[in-house]
Structure formats: structure tokens, C-alpha cells
Design an enzyme around this catalytic site. Sequence first.
Site, PDB file in Angstrom:
ATOM      1  N   LYS A  82       0.174   4.341  33.269  1.00 34.79           N
ATOM      2  CA  LYS A  82       0.553   5.055  32.046  1.00 34.79           C
ATOM      3  C   LYS A  82      -0.240   6.345  31.886  1.00 34.79           C
ATOM      4  CE  LYS A  82       3.644   2.373  30.182  1.00 34.79           C
ATOM      5  NZ  LYS A  82       5.038   2.736  30.084  1.00 34.79           N
ATOM      6  N   LYS A 127      16.557  -2.521  44.539  1.00 33.73           N
ATOM      7  CA  LYS A 127      17.197  -3.316  43.482  1.00 33.73           C
ATOM      8  C   LYS A 127      17.788  -2.448  42.387  1.00 33.73           C
ATOM      9  CE  LYS A 127      14.019  -6.178  41.980  1.00 33.73           C
ATOM     10  NZ  LYS A 127      13.302  -7.314  41.399  1.00 33.73           N
ATOM     11  N   LYS A 145      15.711  -0.312  39.662  1.00 36.78           N
ATOM     12  CA  LYS A 145      14.374   0.041  40.160  1.00 36.78           C
ATOM     13  C   LYS A 145      14.169   1.555  40.205  1.00 36.78           C
ATOM     14  CE  LYS A 145      11.505  -3.315  40.913  1.00 36.78           C
ATOM     15  NZ  LYS A 145      10.712  -3.530  39.726  1.00 36.78           N
TER      16      LYS A 145
END
Length: 331
Positions: free
Chosen positions: A111, A194, A197
Site C-alpha cells: 500500500k 486468473k 488478477k
Amino acid sequence: METVVSGIRSTGRLHLGNYYGAIQNFVKMQREYNCYFFIADLHSLTTHPTPADLHGNVKQVLVEYLAAGLDPEIATLYVQSDVPEVAELYLYLNMSAYLGELERSTSFKDKVRAQPDNVNAGLLTYPVLMAADIIIHRATKVPVGKDQEQHLEMARTFANRFNRMYKHEYFPEPYAFNFSNSLVKIPGLDGKGKMGKSEGEANAVYLSDEPEVIRKKVMRAVTDSGPTMDNQPKPQEIQNLFDLMKVVSSEDTYLHFDHLYNTCQVRYGDLKKQLAEDMIAATAPIREKIKSIASDGPYLRQVARHGAIKARESASKTIREVREIIGFRSF
Ligand code: TRP
């Protein structure tokens, strides 16, 4: 019966990958465990959403999970911010969560890299809030993916630390309930990994996508120039389309296109058209439910109220006991 807690991110709509993965498991678990599923809107404040966005996102997530089969009569389905006891437990747990360990969390480091201008304390203590979410119901099982393993470990640390600090075996240890091996893997449309993703809307087919949108996305899926030899192995992006077919199309359809591929007669345009129509048919019932639930304000209000009452019954019992353990006692 064991207690299960899972938090659902309040941003992002459900795509086929979520549906055939986590959601189907949630739907099964409802019957086997005492389940608490909540929409993690407090967590979402770390990114400073506008009030309108915040409310819209929470509503959309609630609608989609109901449409996909979560049953508010069986599981406890609630909005995190409707249960203020969670915020209170978060405060207590923060008193023995240490800067060093919080800074070492990989999600925090990610983050910091992703939003260097908004490294707020909520971001740092995200794992503490997540621990509070779980142990407020004294849950032992948490159905989450591998990416949440470290958060779960921190939740155990905070639970154990509380127990040790107050010399009271109060909170049980929560463990991840990992389905990933038994899960059907749903690939995305970009020829890579996927669904969901990678970035970009076009990689995923959402349950709320209109048929026209699904057709467009599928027709744009990555393909190669076609096989040149019989029974040639399929490159990743082609295998992905076949994998999707396996999930949404009939066996006959799948075998038909597989045969065309193996005999070098496949036309990807036809294959994609078929795949798109089968996806549209597979998602139609949920798409209809999403629309009808989204327009039923009284039903949504009733679901949220009912969920908040049930969640607060469990949460307030924990808070009453925790206050007593800590030493907040009435005179
Ligand atoms: N961190 C979880 C995620 O990113 C969401 C979450 C918040 C959660 N609180 C939780 C998951 C409690 C399980 C239990 O997906």
C-alpha cells in the site's frame, strides 16, 4: 458448531471467477457452520471514498452476494459499520499491536508503494481491524485466499497477546480455511492468469454485465493465429478459452470445438460467439436477480437490519466480556 467469519471487500463487482470460486463455497458453508459474512466498509475508508461512492459500493456488493446465493436467513450477513462493537475491539487491540510488526506486513508495504501520498494510520492498522472482525465473534475459521495468510497470522498473534496480557484464555485462534486446491480456476480473457488478477475491465466478465458487454469482451479475447498441425498442444490463451467453455458450455459444445481445434478447422470467431452466448445464458438468472434485488429498497433495508441485529448480539456479548476482562467495571 464452529464459527466462520469472512469480510468482503466493498469495492469491485463480482466476476465469474469469484462466482465459481469463493461464492459457491460460501453458499455451501452457510449450511455447515455458524457463518458471519460482512461487507468491509470500514476497511475501505483507508482509500478515502466519497460518501456517494461508499454507499453505492456497499449496496452493489450486498445485492450481488444476495443474488449469488448468500441466504440472510441462514448466514449472518451484515455491513461492518453497522456493528460499532468492532471499532471498539479494534481500539483495544491497537493498544498491544506494535509499530514494528505492523510495518513489516507485506500488504502495508504494498500500500505504501501504491499510495505514497496517503500512508495513514488506518492503513498501518488494517490487520488489527481485520483481527477485530474475526475475533469479535470468536471465530476459528476464515475462508480466505493465500494472500490473506499473513493477516490471519497477525490475527492469531493479537488474539493470543490479549489472552496472555489478561491471563485469560478468551479468544480462540482463527485459521484460514483454504479452498484453493479444490477450486475451479477461472482464467481471464487477456490470455494470462486468473480472472480478475490483472488490471482492466476487459479481463473479467462481471455477473452484472449486460449480454452486449459480454459479447464484446469475449470477442476481444486474446487468441493466436490458429493451429497448423493436428493435435497440437493449445497455447495458454487458447487453453483459457477452452477452460471457460468447460465451465459454462455443454460437454457436446466443448468436444465439438476441441475436435475442430485438433483437426485444424477451428474458427476462433465461431468459438468465441458460442462461448459468449453460453456465458450469457449461464449468468442470466443471477443478472436478473441482481436487477430485481437492486430495485427492492425495502428488502435490502430489511436484510441489513436483520444482519446488524444478529451480528450485534454476538459482538456485544464479546465486548461486554472484554470490558470486564480489561477492568472496565461499573461501580
Ligand atoms: N482483508 C480481506 C481482503 O482483502 C478483507 C477482510 C477484512 C476480511 N476483514 C476480514 C477477510 C475478516 C476475512 C475476515 O479480502
